[in-house]
Design an enzyme around this catalytic site. Sequence first.
Site, PDB file in Angstrom:
ATOM      1  N   CYS B 326      77.872 101.748  52.954  1.00  0.00           N
ATOM      2  CA  CYS B 326      78.654 100.519  52.984  1.00  0.00           C
ATOM      3  C   CYS B 326      78.032  99.449  53.872  1.00  0.00           C
ATOM      4  CB  CYS B 326      80.058 100.813  53.466  1.00  0.00           C
ATOM      5  SG  CYS B 326      80.854 102.022  52.436  1.00  0.00           S
ATOM      6  N   SER B 327      77.134  99.859  54.759  1.00  0.00           N
ATOM      7  CA  SER B 327      76.531  98.878  55.641  1.00  0.00           C
ATOM      8  C   SER B 327      75.206  98.388  55.083  1.00  0.00           C
ATOM      9  CB  SER B 327      76.314  99.481  57.026  1.00  0.00           C
ATOM     10  OG  SER B 327      75.339 100.484  56.949  1.00  0.00           O
TER      11      SER B 327
END
Lengths: 148, 384
Positions: B326-327
Amino acid sequence: MAQIGYSKEVMEHFMNPRNVGVIENPDGYGKVGNPVCGDLMEIFITVKEDKIDDIKFRTFGCGSAIAVSSMVTEMARGKTLDEAMLITRKDVADQLGGLPPQKMHCSNLGADALHAAIKNYWVKIGKIKPEEAGEEIHEGEEGESCGT
Amino acid sequence: MCGIYLDYQSASPVDPRVAEFAGRFLSSDYGNPSSLHSRGLAAKAALEEARSKVAELINAESPETILFTSGVTEANNLAIRGAALRNAAKGKKLLASQIEHISVLNPHKDLKKGGFDLNLVPVDGMGIIDLAALESLLSKETVLTSVMYANSEIGTVQPIKEVSDLVHEKGQFLHVDGAAAAGKIPIDVQKDGIDLLTLSSNDLYGPQGAGALYIKPGLRIQPVIFGGGQEKGLRPGTEDLYALAGFGEAARIAKLEKAEESERLQAIRDGLIKEILKIEESYLTGHPMQRLPHHTSFRFSRIEGESILLTMDAMFNIQVSTGSACSSRTLEPSHVLLAIGLKHEQAHGSMIITLGKKNNADQIPAIANATKKTVERLRALSPL
């Protein structure tokens, strides 16, 4: 200038999420997402006079996933079920001052979880048939595409 | 901006001694190393001094073995494309470990599109390369094998000498990405038997925007960009004198101080590992012993890494890194964490700490406590 990182509103809801928790014996329950993809949300509602009386959530996911869950519960509380069904992913993102483009799909499941909870309630009271509620829980498989 | 910075691998501050040394090339001692006047000659002398300092850090045969680039991504591209294409007559097979940096994997994949044969060599659950698999995949047509010295996500240090012996017995040339390891553990290109080594300036507390490629004497490569004759024509373009002079000075200081500094950081690292593993359902990722001295990495069940990073930052002013999908820009799970056998949902809950000069042992309780509180906060939010 392009937006850098998350908006103030996203960070505010991420750090101070509203309506976190579980409702025992809820009138409606919705769960969407997939831990394999990194986002899983569940929403619990109670209904009084066709309005959302109480609403709680729990979320596994990134900053935007948690902020979206918090925001959608705030937006839905007190609304009639029909009004709450009209809340879209975009409405939630707009209320949060926007989301980074790559987060619009995967981490923006709050409205879906809300709708799932409402349909779950409607099935229980016989307003719609189970097959009309659609897929409540999306059990993804490893290797399945999680992207946009 | 105080707080506790634990992401030295993403960016390190320039050492004040380096900044002072190199700063004069920005506005007073400017000059183009290719110019024949006195300013040009002085610039050329500064550039060659930097080259000598970098060569000494890795015990290269001579300063002439060092080519300067704009950073590790460029150096890796030049090493892989430059060596594979120039030596394709020897064979068109490539090998790379599964856990190479993306700036190594992607040039290899691009060569594959151009007709090379590419195989990825697996690693075990701690990130150590499978030497038996490497041996079975190697052949005389394997023109280039890429195995990193140490991994930036899980800290695992590879048995480079053994890799090198196998590559030279069964294949052709060995390319080693040394960015994460240089200045932290000793690298000796002659003893280790390395043909191509890439280095980063900023990882040594030098300026960003500078890197280097070591090329063993006798090995020929070809350029990947074309222009004038700088860097023997293999990396044309006017040199960034400030960044490269700073890189050289950072390498000189690293050579002198790295043993003592690494010992100091290792003690902090081990203290952090001991404290953080007290958290329920927390696990070390990577190798517990064969590991970079300043590096520690974990995963926590039932929570997600970007949320860990944001909470540590916003609530405790502690900056860490994560391998969480997600990053990342692509939202793909870390290929490194998947290669060591983690499931997707496990790979999401990662936290990476890389220590540096401004860290000390007094910070261990605060870091451990912040981690514990962060994990508890996110687990309380989690339906898993």
